[in-house]
Design an enzyme around this catalytic site. Sequence first.
Site, PDB file in Angstrom:
ATOM      1  CE  LYS A  30      -3.732   2.348   2.436  1.00 40.83           C
ATOM      2  NZ  LYS A  30      -3.089   3.670   2.270  1.00 40.83           N
ATOM      3  NE  ARG A  35      -6.970   4.845  -6.540  1.00 39.24           N
ATOM      4  CZ  ARG A  35      -7.950   4.240  -5.864  1.00 39.24           C
ATOM      5  NH1 ARG A  35      -8.208   4.570  -4.603  1.00 39.24           N
ATOM      6  NH2 ARG A  35      -8.660   3.299  -6.442  1.00 39.24           N
ATOM      7  NE  ARG A  50     -11.051   8.711  -2.225  1.00 41.65           N
ATOM      8  CZ  ARG A  50     -10.918   8.164  -1.033  1.00 41.65           C
ATOM      9  NH1 ARG A  50      -9.727   7.800  -0.607  1.00 41.65           N
ATOM     10  NH2 ARG A  50     -11.958   7.995  -0.242  1.00 41.65           N
ATOM     11  CD  GLU A  78      -2.277   6.037  -3.950  1.00 38.87           C
ATOM     12  OE1 GLU A  78      -1.821   7.175  -3.748  1.00 38.87           O
ATOM     13  OE2 GLU A  78      -3.381   5.666  -3.515  1.00 38.87           O
ATOM     14  CG  PHE A 118      -3.290   0.204  -7.470  1.00 40.34           C
ATOM     15  CD1 PHE A 118      -4.621   0.340  -7.791  1.00 40.34           C
ATOM     16  CD2 PHE A 118      -2.685   1.195  -6.730  1.00 40.34           C
ATOM     17  CE1 PHE A 118      -5.354   1.432  -7.395  1.00 40.34           C
ATOM     18  CE2 PHE A 118      -3.402   2.309  -6.322  1.00 40.34           C
ATOM     19  CZ  PHE A 118      -4.747   2.424  -6.649  1.00 40.34           C
ATOM     20  NE  ARG A 192     -15.069   3.227   2.571  1.00 39.13           N
ATOM     21  CZ  ARG A 192     -13.959   3.960   2.440  1.00 39.13           C
ATOM     22  NH1 ARG A 192     -12.789   3.346   2.229  1.00 39.13           N
ATOM     23  NH2 ARG A 192     -13.997   5.274   2.534  1.00 39.13           N
ATOM     24  CE  LYS A 196      -8.587   1.816   4.400  1.00 34.23           C
ATOM     25  NZ  LYS A 196      -8.628   3.241   4.010  1.00 34.23           N
TER      26      LYS A 196
END
Length: 300
Positions: A30, A35, A50, A78, A118, A192, A196
């Site tokens: 992570k 983002r 984002r 990211e 990612f 979601r 994480k």
Amino acid sequence: MSALEPPLRVALAQTVHEMPRGAGWAYEPKFDGHRVVVFVYAERVVLQARSGRIVTPAFPDLAEAARQLPAGTVLDGEVVVWNEGRTDFAAVQKRAAAASAGRAAALARSLPASYAAFDLLAADGTDVRRAPYEKRRGRLVEVLDPLGPPLQAVPMTTDPALAATWYETLPAIGVEGLVIKRLAQGYPAGRRGWRKLRHTDTRDAVVVGFTGPASRPSALVLVLPGDDTPVVSSPLAPALRNEAGAALAGRPTGEAATAMALGWGEVEYRSVAPEITVEVRYGTTARHATVAVLRLRSDL
């Protein structure tokens, strides 16, 4: 032409306190950065934060690098800046806050950015978000591996033992946990749907403004890793008000703006250049983020 257009809702992750194990899971480091979704067209590149805000002018180096990608490619990832072998979120926010083309170009030279991709959302103009993550990951690697830095796919493993090693060792370079996905899962836009796992419930944030007097601010306005939307912290403790006032002393303030404060709604604040980093405890209620400032990161 891409099959997808900005603004695009990004996938989100829910916090877990234990690493899921067993068949069908994928694990990624992570990275705490900015983002950004990358849209590649035949004649141009568009970078979306984002929040949906277009941030292409702030990252001319990444936009130029992304021109090497095939038209119709859309990536999620990211933006990070490396500083002495560690990721530096304050440096990323300086890049994101560049207000002019000249300033953005100068920062690109002094604080070069990298893009840790990612996920692949579109390829050759085709929306692939419904495809299983395992297939999207394979295509992502095929697209990015021939290019190399500053555009790279994040590492991924299906081995929980290796993921556990990453979790324990990578904080040394500023990676604060894992993102965990199901191999058979589509891209959960706006939901979601990922997991994480972080080492702590604290994280670094960058100060972009304050409420109350500059000499003794009532609260700080912050930008958190992975999000460009300013949030207002909980009221500062008296000692922190004094410490924040000392840190703000002599710094020029910008125009008044507004941000969301839990329990108060939109509040007005004065903006400052993103040069102060704080450690915060971050949580969520049913609808809002809660951010409590723990200390100023004078060590950064």
